[in-house]
Design a protein around this motif. Sequence first.
Motif, PDB file in Angstrom:
ATOM      1  N   ASP A   1       0.878  -0.978   0.130  1.00 59.99           N
ATOM      2  CA  ASP A   1       0.089  -0.012  -0.078  1.00 59.99           C
ATOM      3  C   ASP A   1       0.802   1.103  -0.142  1.00 59.99           C
ATOM      4  O   ASP A   1       1.649   1.568   1.043  1.00 59.99           O
ATOM      5  CB  ASP A   1      -0.981  -0.139   1.125  1.00 59.99           C
TER       6      ASP A   1
ATOM      7  N   SER B   1       0.149   4.217  -0.021  1.00 58.09           N
ATOM      8  CA  SER B   1      -0.385   5.462   0.717  1.00 58.09           C
ATOM      9  C   SER B   1       0.151   5.347   2.268  1.00 58.09           C
ATOM     10  O   SER B   1      -0.083   6.288   2.912  1.00 58.09           O
ATOM     11  CB  SER B   1      -1.833   5.396   0.560  1.00 58.09           C
ATOM     12  N   THR B   2       0.814   3.943   2.701  1.00 56.36           N
ATOM     13  CA  THR B   2       1.244   4.026   3.935  1.00 56.36           C
ATOM     14  C   THR B   2       2.923   4.014   4.103  1.00 56.36           C
ATOM     15  O   THR B   2       3.434   3.325   3.208  1.00 56.36           O
ATOM     16  CB  THR B   2       0.647   2.905   4.784  1.00 56.36           C
TER      17      THR B   2
ATOM     18  N   GLN C   1       4.263   1.935   6.176  1.00 56.51           N
ATOM     19  CA  GLN C   1       4.594   0.645   6.779  1.00 56.51           C
ATOM     20  C   GLN C   1       5.389  -0.233   5.697  1.00 56.51           C
ATOM     21  O   GLN C   1       5.014  -0.333   4.614  1.00 56.51           O
ATOM     22  CB  GLN C   1       3.396   0.117   7.242  1.00 56.51           C
TER      23      GLN C   1
END
Length: 139
Positions: free
Chosen positions: A120, A122-123, A125
């Motif tokens: 992802d 958008s994160t 992590q």
Amino acid sequence: MTDRIFASSVFFRLTIGGDDLGAFHTCTGLGAQVEIEQFTEGGNNGFTWQLPSRVSWTNITLTRPVTADTTKVARWLDQIVRRVERKNGEIVALQPNLTVIARWQVLGIVPVSWQGPSFDPSTAQAAVESLEIAHEGLH
């Protein structure tokens, strides 16, 4: 051993049937449960005998950020899909300087599940994978 930098103070190296599956950041589930049978002896009301019977071993789950070692797990799983065969292995807890903290011989390993990474953008992590294995005991 590795050119990776580990942020934790301990990491775990997994080997199954001679195949090095790489280093993992977490290892959970190293444990056993002993069933206890109670036996009451006639004429003795002071206590009940507690007798150990079956031992069941908990599944072990190892997780790590995706690395080049991720392909090693995929190859191992591909071999298992072709022919399921229990193999012995070893989990070694290491410090970043490669000093061995502890080691466990794991008997009769079979995979339970592998969860690949979810990407992802958008994160912030890291993409993480996890491998869960069942086994017949620790030595």
